[in-house]
Design a protein around this motif. Structure first.
Motif, PDB file in Angstrom:
ATOM      1  N   VAL A 109       0.974  -1.266   0.042  1.00  0.00           N
ATOM      2  CA  VAL A 109      -0.083  -0.210   0.073  1.00  0.00           C
ATOM      3  C   VAL A 109       0.919   1.040  -0.073  1.00  0.00           C
ATOM      4  O   VAL A 109       0.422   2.360  -0.528  1.00  0.00           O
ATOM      5  CB  VAL A 109      -1.026  -0.219   1.199  1.00  0.00           C
ATOM      6  CG1 VAL A 109      -1.660   1.140   1.360  1.00  0.00           C
ATOM      7  CG2 VAL A 109      -2.034  -1.194   1.027  1.00  0.00           C
ATOM      8  N   ALA A 159     -10.179   3.398  -8.375  1.00  0.00           N
ATOM      9  CA  ALA A 159      -9.600   2.296  -7.364  1.00  0.00           C
ATOM     10  C   ALA A 159      -7.980   3.213  -7.261  1.00  0.00           C
ATOM     11  O   ALA A 159      -7.521   2.797  -6.158  1.00  0.00           O
ATOM     12  CB  ALA A 159      -9.146   1.038  -8.309  1.00  0.00           C
ATOM     13  N   ARG A 160      -7.768   4.158  -7.904  1.00  0.00           N
ATOM     14  CA  ARG A 160      -6.544   4.586  -8.001  1.00  0.00           C
ATOM     15  C   ARG A 160      -6.511   5.779  -6.708  1.00  0.00           C
ATOM     16  O   ARG A 160      -5.925   6.062  -5.983  1.00  0.00           O
ATOM     17  CB  ARG A 160      -5.937   5.481  -9.187  1.00  0.00           C
ATOM     18  CG  ARG A 160      -5.235   4.731 -10.014  1.00  0.00           C
ATOM     19  CD  ARG A 160      -4.400   5.624 -11.100  1.00  0.00           C
ATOM     20  NE  ARG A 160      -5.345   6.050 -12.051  1.00  0.00           N
ATOM     21  CZ  ARG A 160      -5.909   5.290 -13.092  1.00  0.00           C
ATOM     22  NH1 ARG A 160      -5.462   4.095 -13.577  1.00  0.00           N
ATOM     23  NH2 ARG A 160      -6.785   6.042 -14.129  1.00  0.00           N
ATOM     24  N   VAL A 163      -6.469   3.547  -3.524  1.00  0.00           N
ATOM     25  CA  VAL A 163      -5.173   3.226  -2.982  1.00  0.00           C
ATOM     26  C   VAL A 163      -4.312   4.580  -2.713  1.00  0.00           C
ATOM     27  O   VAL A 163      -3.561   4.473  -1.368  1.00  0.00           O
ATOM     28  CB  VAL A 163      -4.533   2.670  -4.317  1.00  0.00           C
ATOM     29  CG1 VAL A 163      -3.053   2.706  -4.086  1.00  0.00           C
ATOM     30  CG2 VAL A 163      -5.047   1.436  -4.696  1.00  0.00           C
ATOM     31  N   GLU A 164      -4.545   5.508  -3.241  1.00  0.00           N
ATOM     32  CA  GLU A 164      -4.062   6.936  -2.704  1.00  0.00           C
ATOM     33  C   GLU A 164      -4.409   7.158  -1.248  1.00  0.00           C
ATOM     34  O   GLU A 164      -3.569   7.786  -0.356  1.00  0.00           O
ATOM     35  CB  GLU A 164      -4.099   7.945  -3.507  1.00  0.00           C
ATOM     36  CG  GLU A 164      -3.436   9.366  -3.319  1.00  0.00           C
ATOM     37  CD  GLU A 164      -1.917   9.197  -3.221  1.00  0.00           C
ATOM     38  OE1 GLU A 164      -1.255   9.917  -2.215  1.00  0.00           O
ATOM     39  OE2 GLU A 164      -1.400   8.296  -3.937  1.00  0.00           O
ATOM     40  N   LEU A 166      -5.444   4.967   0.763  1.00  0.00           N
ATOM     41  CA  LEU A 166      -4.979   4.037   1.917  1.00  0.00           C
ATOM     42  C   LEU A 166      -3.477   4.625   1.990  1.00  0.00           C
ATOM     43  O   LEU A 166      -2.913   4.239   3.223  1.00  0.00           O
ATOM     44  CB  LEU A 166      -4.611   2.697   1.231  1.00  0.00           C
ATOM     45  CG  LEU A 166      -6.311   1.851   1.360  1.00  0.00           C
ATOM     46  CD1 LEU A 166      -6.267   0.663   0.565  1.00  0.00           C
ATOM     47  CD2 LEU A 166      -6.674   1.765   2.691  1.00  0.00           C
ATOM     48  N   ARG A 167      -2.613   4.839   1.071  1.00  0.00           N
ATOM     49  CA  ARG A 167      -1.309   5.294   1.171  1.00  0.00           C
ATOM     50  C   ARG A 167      -1.202   6.396   2.192  1.00  0.00           C
ATOM     51  O   ARG A 167      -0.218   6.411   3.274  1.00  0.00           O
ATOM     52  CB  ARG A 167      -0.658   5.541  -0.066  1.00  0.00           C
ATOM     53  CG  ARG A 167      -0.067   4.551  -0.909  1.00  0.00           C
ATOM     54  CD  ARG A 167       0.463   4.852  -2.242  1.00  0.00           C
ATOM     55  NE  ARG A 167       0.934   3.692  -2.772  1.00  0.00           N
ATOM     56  CZ  ARG A 167       0.978   3.597  -4.170  1.00  0.00           C
ATOM     57  NH1 ARG A 167       0.812   4.743  -4.876  1.00  0.00           N
ATOM     58  NH2 ARG A 167       1.157   2.322  -4.707  1.00  0.00           N
TER      59      ARG A 167
END
Length: 184
Positions: A109, A159-160, A163-164, A166-167
Motif C-alpha cells: 500500500v 481504484a487509484r 489506493v492513494e 490508503l497510502r
C-alpha cells in the motif's frame, strides 16, 4: 512487521499457527503455481523489453520463497516464464524477509518493495530487479476488454483514489505505534 500493539497481531499469530500446520495437497500447490505463472506471463507480454531481457536468461532458474511457500520458475526462449522441472537447482534464490502477510500488504500500500534476501547469480538478480521495477500490470486495459473503455477508466480512477487514500492513511499511521502521544 506487525507490532505487538497492532490490531492485526492476533490475526498474524493465527495465520502463522494455521499456515504451518495445514498444507494443501501437492496438486493444489502445482495448480496455484501454474496460474501464477500464467498471470506473470500475461503481464510480461505487455512489455516487449521485459520479454527480450528474459529471453537472454533462457534456461535459468529462479526460486522464490516466502514462509512455507516455494516456487521455482525458468526463463523460456520466448522471454516468458514456466515452472521449473522438479529437482533443478536454482541459480538465484529470493527469500522474502517479511513473514507477516499484513506487513507485506502495508508495504504494498505504501508502494515499497519488501526486504528480500538474495542468494546466487548477481547478474540474474539485476535482471529480476529490473523486471520488478519496470513491469506493471495494466489493469485498466484488461478491464476495458471486458466492460469497455469508459467504464474501465472510471473503475480504474476510483481504484487509484482508494489506493492513494490508503497510502496516505498508512503513511500517517505508519510511524506511530498505537497509544502513542500523537493518537490523543
Amino acid at each position: 512487521m506487525v507490532t505487538p500493539s497492532s490490531p492485526f497481531s492476533f490475526l498474524d499469530d493465527f495465520i502463522n499457527r494455521v499456515g504451518s500446520r495445514l498444507q494443501p495437497p501437492d496438486w493444489v500447490i502445482h495448480e496455484v503455481q501454474h496460474r501464477a505463472v500464467l498471470f506473470l506471463n500475461h503481464v510480461l507480454q505487455q512489455e516487449p523489453e521485459a520479454q527480450q531481457r528474459l529471453a537472454r536468461q533462457q534456461g535459468r532458474v529462479v526460486e522464490f520463497e516466502w514462509r512455507f511457500v516455494t516456487m521455482r520458475v525458468v526463463a523460456t526462449p520466448a522471454g516468458l516464464l514456466d515452472l521449473a522441472p522438479e529437482g533443478v537447482a536454482p541459480e538465484l534464490m529470493l527469500v522474502l524477509a517479511e513473514t507477516s502477510p499484513f506487513g507485506l500488504a502495508r508495504a504494498a500500500v505504501r508502494g515499497e518493495k519488501p526486504a528480500v534476501r538474495i542468494e546466487g547469480d548477481v547478474q540474474l538478480a539485476a535482471e529480476v530487479n529490473w523486471l520488478v521495477d519496470h513491469v506493471r500490470w495494466d489493469v485498466e486495459d484488461d478491464l476495458a476488454r471486458l466492460i469497455g473503455d469508459v467504464p474501465a477508466h472510471t473503475v480504474a480512477t476510483g481504484a487509484r483514489r482508494v489506493v492513494e487514500g490508503l497510502r496516505q492513511f498508512v503513511g500517517e499511521r505508519g510511524g506511530k505505534p498505537a497509544g502513542s502521544a500523537g493518537d490523543e
